[in-house]
Design a protein around this motif. Sequence first.
Motif, mmCIF file in Angstrom:
data_model
loop_
_atom_site.group_PDB
_atom_site.id
_atom_site.type_symbol
_atom_site.label_atom_id
_atom_site.label_comp_id
_atom_site.label_asym_id
_atom_site.label_seq_id
_atom_site.Cartn_x
_atom_site.Cartn_y
_atom_site.Cartn_z
ATOM 1 N N ASP A 209 7.157 -9.344 4.740
ATOM 2 C CA ASP A 209 7.405 -7.947 5.079
ATOM 3 C C ASP A 209 8.830 -7.586 4.681
ATOM 4 O O ASP A 209 9.795 -8.101 5.257
ATOM 5 N N VAL B 250 2.442 -13.501 3.597
ATOM 6 C CA VAL B 250 2.785 -12.095 3.416
ATOM 7 C C VAL B 250 4.210 -11.870 3.904
ATOM 8 O O VAL B 250 4.507 -12.095 5.082
ATOM 9 N N ASP C 266 0.966 -8.785 -4.767
ATOM 10 C CA ASP C 266 0.514 -10.133 -4.479
ATOM 11 C C ASP C 266 0.831 -11.054 -5.660
ATOM 12 O O ASP C 266 1.424 -10.643 -6.650
ATOM 13 N N THR D 171 2.158 -2.878 -1.703
ATOM 14 C CA THR D 171 2.006 -4.330 -1.629
ATOM 15 C C THR D 171 1.983 -4.899 -3.039
ATOM 16 O O THR D 171 1.532 -4.237 -3.982
ATOM 17 N N PHE E 78 3.865 3.287 1.339
ATOM 18 C CA PHE E 78 3.644 1.846 1.506
ATOM 19 C C PHE E 78 3.198 1.229 0.178
ATOM 20 O O PHE E 78 2.499 1.852 -0.619
ATOM 21 N N CYS F 196 3.974 -9.635 -0.970
ATOM 22 C CA CYS F 196 5.025 -8.923 -0.236
ATOM 23 C C CYS F 196 4.564 -7.495 -0.005
ATOM 24 O O CYS F 196 3.709 -6.967 -0.713
ATOM 25 N N ARG F 197 5.136 -6.859 1.006
ATOM 26 C CA ARG F 197 4.808 -5.477 1.311
ATOM 27 C C ARG F 197 6.048 -4.780 1.831
ATOM 28 O O ARG F 197 6.982 -5.413 2.339
ATOM 29 N N THR G 2 7.876 -0.475 2.677
ATOM 30 C CA THR G 2 7.761 0.981 2.776
ATOM 31 C C THR G 2 9.070 1.602 2.304
ATOM 32 O O THR G 2 10.149 1.044 2.522
ATOM 33 N N THR H 88 3.371 3.517 -4.597
ATOM 34 C CA THR H 88 3.256 3.694 -3.152
ATOM 35 C C THR H 88 2.085 4.613 -2.829
ATOM 36 O O THR H 88 1.685 5.467 -3.637
ATOM 37 N N GLY I 88 -1.630 -0.687 -4.841
ATOM 38 C CA GLY I 88 -1.233 -2.041 -4.505
ATOM 39 C C GLY I 88 -1.869 -3.097 -5.368
ATOM 40 O O GLY I 88 -1.657 -4.281 -5.160
#
Length: 556
Positions: free
Chosen positions: A139, A137, A105, A103, A101, A51-52, A54, A96, A30
């Motif tokens: 999602d 953030v 930034d 993220t 997962f 942002c994040r 999966t 990932t 990430g």
Amino acid sequence: MIRNKFHSLICCAQAAGTLLFLLGCVLPGGCTSPVAKDGSGEGSATEVVACRGTVRYESGDPVVNATVFLRKKKWVPGNPLSDPLHSRRISANTSTNENGFFTIDSLDTGVFFIEISDTVSHAALVDFVVEESDSQVLDLGTSTAKPFATIVGKVDSSAGIGYVRIFGMERLIPVSDSGIFKVGNLPEGTFRFRIDPSSPGAEPITIDSVGVRSGEYTLISTAGAWTRRARVDIDAQTGGMLFSENVQHFPLLVRLNRSNFNFEMAQSNGEDIRFVKADGTHFPFEIEQWDSTAGTAAVWVLVDTIYVDAVTQMQLFWGNPAASAASSGHSVFSPQFGVVGAWHLTASGQANRPNSAQDAFHARPGLYDGDEQVVGLIGMCDSLDLDDHDTLGNINPAFLTISAWIAPSQKNNWARIVHKPADGVYHSWGFIYNQPATAGEHMVQGVMKLDTAGQTLTSQNPVALEQWTHICLTFDGLESALFINGIEELRYRKPGTLAAADYNTYIAWEEKDLSATQKFIGKIDEVRIESVARSAEWIRLSYENQKPGSSLVEIK
């Protein structure tokens, strides 16, 4: 506020040539590099939001250690050999974790792509907008990775095409000398392409709104994208057919109808259809017949190899109103591959019946009265009566394959079908519809003159009236053979030389001693004369491909 949509993809093949992933820097877990404010490589980074998301396979398993690339949609990759932009950090790359997962930034405001790929077979695309009012953030939820999509393209290479670029994606795709390019690991989505000529001063060409679907091929060119696609399967083992060798440079008949093709999405005369190999190469093709109102078409495609132990596949594309016609009979039926003449007999009235193989030996109608053109086995054909006939010209091949589809309507003896006379009582070569003295039914006889002696090959079974029958005669310098409906009925071993004669070749005629009772009466379609002796496999495949109700070709 954030708006996002998730796309997935399937790959049918890997990208042809070298597909350059210009990664910048890849930071695990990430950690990301900054995103330029305007996405062009200029300006400073602005930390606005992270942002994040999966990504999982359709099975629900997480996509572990997948590469995650974030790019602004207006960004295009540069040329690593000459463009200094790729020495700067203008994008975000990450991967990932064990739960699928990720993220990212330091996002700026704007419209973005995030491409998530396992780099083997599956990927997904997130297309989203970051606005100034968004929270710290964002999602992006869970997207589903599916198998890759594939794009193939062909462009005019006369301007020295160098690369094809995709806006918002890490793709710099080299174009081959023949103008072919391919990328086989894209996510499903809608993309914008830029085609860059290498010639100094030449302007790049942009192709907008190219949609690609998971698991499918998409064809593009400078005329835009083709919106419809189908897979064409050629199964030489269908119906218990057994072939022992592959067949090369084969003119394959593809029949289209409303059950396997959407005529409403194609141009009115099929100008936009294309047949494409998995590597992006286009197959030459000829449209013999196209009737969008009735929803039927007959198209000949020159396939480089028909495999006997596997299903041969190609892609059929259509749905491009800007595409130009590409049908070419000379490219399909070529003297380069031994074809002297291929006459589809589709013209009407007293017009010449063109030779698809070359600009010579066109069939010149004689004594036609205007009622000859009727529906044939393949498109239209000629129905001959009285003195109707065609003159093909003085054809003298050293080796020979003659073939035709016939449906006789009258039992005349010594009726010439396709025929070249010789001096004396013999025939140079050709077909006769006749009732031999030893037979009670009319048969097809293959006749030829080798050196100074005549030779006749008589079919073993009668040829019925008003029923389509495929007939074929070959000579390779050593042996002659007669085939009826793809089956070898007779073979003679008699070395010799086909007698050359200064006479024309005819359909349903000859210029010597022809009486009314020696005239072929009935329908005739798809006449071919070739300067090579085709193999038994070739002839069997021709019959199985062209016969009524053939299941050799399936469109999916």
